[in-house]
Scaffold this active site. Structure first.
Site, mmCIF file in Angstrom:
data_model
loop_
_atom_site.group_PDB
_atom_site.id
_atom_site.type_symbol
_atom_site.label_atom_id
_atom_site.label_comp_id
_atom_site.label_asym_id
_atom_site.label_seq_id
_atom_site.Cartn_x
_atom_site.Cartn_y
_atom_site.Cartn_z
ATOM 1 N N GLU A 100 0.799 -1.229 0.000
ATOM 2 C CA GLU A 100 0.000 0.000 0.000
ATOM 3 C C GLU A 100 0.835 1.285 0.000
ATOM 4 O O GLU A 100 0.801 2.063 0.970
ATOM 5 C CB GLU A 100 -0.942 0.008 1.209
ATOM 6 C CG GLU A 100 -1.902 -1.162 1.225
ATOM 7 C CD GLU A 100 -2.855 -1.123 2.424
ATOM 8 O OE1 GLU A 100 -2.622 -0.337 3.362
ATOM 9 O OE2 GLU A 100 -3.841 -1.870 2.415
ATOM 10 N N GLU A 114 -5.504 -8.547 1.031
ATOM 11 C CA GLU A 114 -6.064 -8.165 2.341
ATOM 12 C C GLU A 114 -7.545 -7.848 2.192
ATOM 13 O O GLU A 114 -7.942 -7.155 1.244
ATOM 14 C CB GLU A 114 -5.422 -6.881 2.891
ATOM 15 C CG GLU A 114 -4.058 -7.049 3.478
ATOM 16 C CD GLU A 114 -3.536 -5.746 4.094
ATOM 17 O OE1 GLU A 114 -4.346 -4.858 4.456
ATOM 18 O OE2 GLU A 114 -2.304 -5.632 4.202
#
Ligand code: IFM
Length: 446
Positions: free
Chosen positions: A168, A356
């Site tokens: 991320e 995720e």
């Protein structure tokens, strides 16, 4: 939507995800150097109630126990990250053999238990010594990171085949270098843009290094993403949402896909120019084997004259009277479907894996059990949307729950519990939640 694990197909990769700083603890053990998160969370006023990850889930000492839990639940894939400063305490230079030994033991024990390791090279915990030299804003990080990647592959690439370069980048550059609410706590547009460009360069360069060193590697990198919608029907809200989408969902994947930065849809990205050197543009692209999509919620956006440059503001979930998690994120299952469809349009990447997805809800310990029906319902609904995308031909081929155990949720401390396994942070006792048993039975059926 009713489904079973089998509906996802025999090759679908089921797993759980964690990250070093959120679980390991052992922050100053056995020669480990400090990371920016060690420094940030031990600085007064930076995290919820001053909590830190010094001990976290004590995975550093209890990793066999936690890997046995994964095996017991029948989860075949385990995603975790390496702590750069455990391996190279100063970020560059001298290697810490005990750090190498630790990850060797983790990898070997996974394999012994029949669990496939999936390794993230960078999940936010930059060595503090590198931050002192400017961290992600210093262009030298392309070389520092490259050397670190090479070293990790040299030590672990013979047994670990699934590699993710970054976790991320939008979050650690945005929260850490623009807003200052995550480590290293720096602010300002130029810090953010420099950190963003250097991260995008490392993302592709890291991929190239792994490819050149491991013949049968399965290489990816991960992106946070949220489905972005205009709050109102006005053209201005629509345009504001389009800009936010370019920032949150496109900034890092598009240069990787060979499309360059989405400058036309977000003018402020023109300010990246001073950080882009000759030859960079072509180096930003790389043929990842997969991209990791990480989705939790959607964002509703309206036009705002008070936000310079973006001219957009987020209408927070609590103002919209919708169901939320402990993170104050809206529960909106369709978001994951929309993001999978969106990312599947980047034809450069063969495969998408949901690296995720999960939720923090308040867990109540009742006679030694956690009946977390809200988390089960969340996972069921989001997975249903993953299946919907898959049935419509989206190339999604894996799903990893965030997270195995409750852990240190960055600036939010220990309050948001995302785990399939409950952790009593005083005693380090683990209790499998009902959601853990539910996930296990879904996989049983696979
Ligand atoms: O805990 C984080 C993780 O480190 C990165 N993705 C989102 C998770 C939940 O906030």
């Amino acid at each position: 939507m009713n489904y079973t694990g089998k509906d996802f197909g025999p090759d679908f990769k089921w797993g759980v995800s964690t990250a070093a700083y959120q679980t390991e603890g052992g922050w100053d053990s056995d020669g480990k150097g400090k990371s920016i998160w060690d420094v940030f969370s031990n600085t007064k006023g930076k995290t919820f109630q001053g909590e830190n990850g010094n001990i976290a889930c004590d995975f550093y000492r209890r990793y066999t126990h936690d890997i046995i839990l994964i095996a017991k639940l029948g989860i075949p894939n385990f995603r975790f990250s390496l702590s750069w400063s455990r391996i190279i305490p100063n970020g560059i230079g001298k290697v810490n053999p005990i750090g190498i030994e630790f990850y060797n033991r983790v990898i070997d024990f996974c394999l012994e238990m029949g669990i496939e390791p999936w390794i993230t090279l960078y999940h936010w915990d930059l060595p503090h010594e590198l931050e002192k030299k400017g961290g992600w804003t210093n262009r030298d990080i392309i070389g520092w990171f490259g050397d670190y990647v090479e070293l990790c592959i040299r030590y672990f690439g013979d047994r670990a085949k699934n590699w993710m370069i970054l976790n991320e980048p939008m979050v650690y550059t945005g929260a850490g270098y623009f807003l200052g609410v995550h480590a290293p706590g720096r602010k300002g547009l130029n810090n953010f843009l420099a950190a963003a460009h250097h991260s995008a360069m490392c993302q592709s360069e890291g991929g190239r290094i792994v490819r050149s060193m491991v013949k049968d590697a399965h290489i990816g990198t991960t992106f946070s993403c949220s489905y972005v919608e205009p709050f109102g029907k006005s053209i201005n809200d629509g345009m504001a949402a389009h800009r936010v989408d370019a920032l949150l969902n496109r900034l890092f994947v598009e240069p990787l896909a060979g499309l360059g930065y989405p400058v036309n849809d977000l003018k402020l990205l023109r300010r990246l120019e001073p950080f882009i050197k000759d030859g960079d543009e072509s180096k930003l692209a790389f043929d990842m084997d997969f991209i990791g999509v990480q989705n939790y919620t959607r964002e509703m956006i309206s036009h705002s004259n008070f936000t310079p440059m973006m001219k957009a503001k987020v209408i927070r979930a609590e103002k919209r009277n919708v169901e939320t998690t402990v993170m104050n994120w809206e529960v909106y299952p369709e978001s994951i479907y929309k993001m999978l469809v969106k990312f599947s349009k980047y034809k450069k990447f063969k495969e998408i894996i949901v690296t995720e997805n999960g939720a923090a809800f308040p867990d109540v310990l009742l006679e030694g059990k956690i009946h977390d029906i809200k988390r089960i319902s969340f996972l069921k609904q989001y997975l249903g949307q993953v299946l919907r995308a898959k049935c419509e031909g989206v190339n999604v081929n894996g799903y990893f729950v965030w997270s195995l155990t409750d852990n240190f949720e960055w600036a939010e401390g220990f309050k948001p519990r995302f785990g399939l396994v409950y952790v009593d942070f005083k005693t380090q006792e683990r209790i499998i939640k009902d959601s853990g048993y539910w996930y296990s039975s879904l996989l049983d059926d696979h």
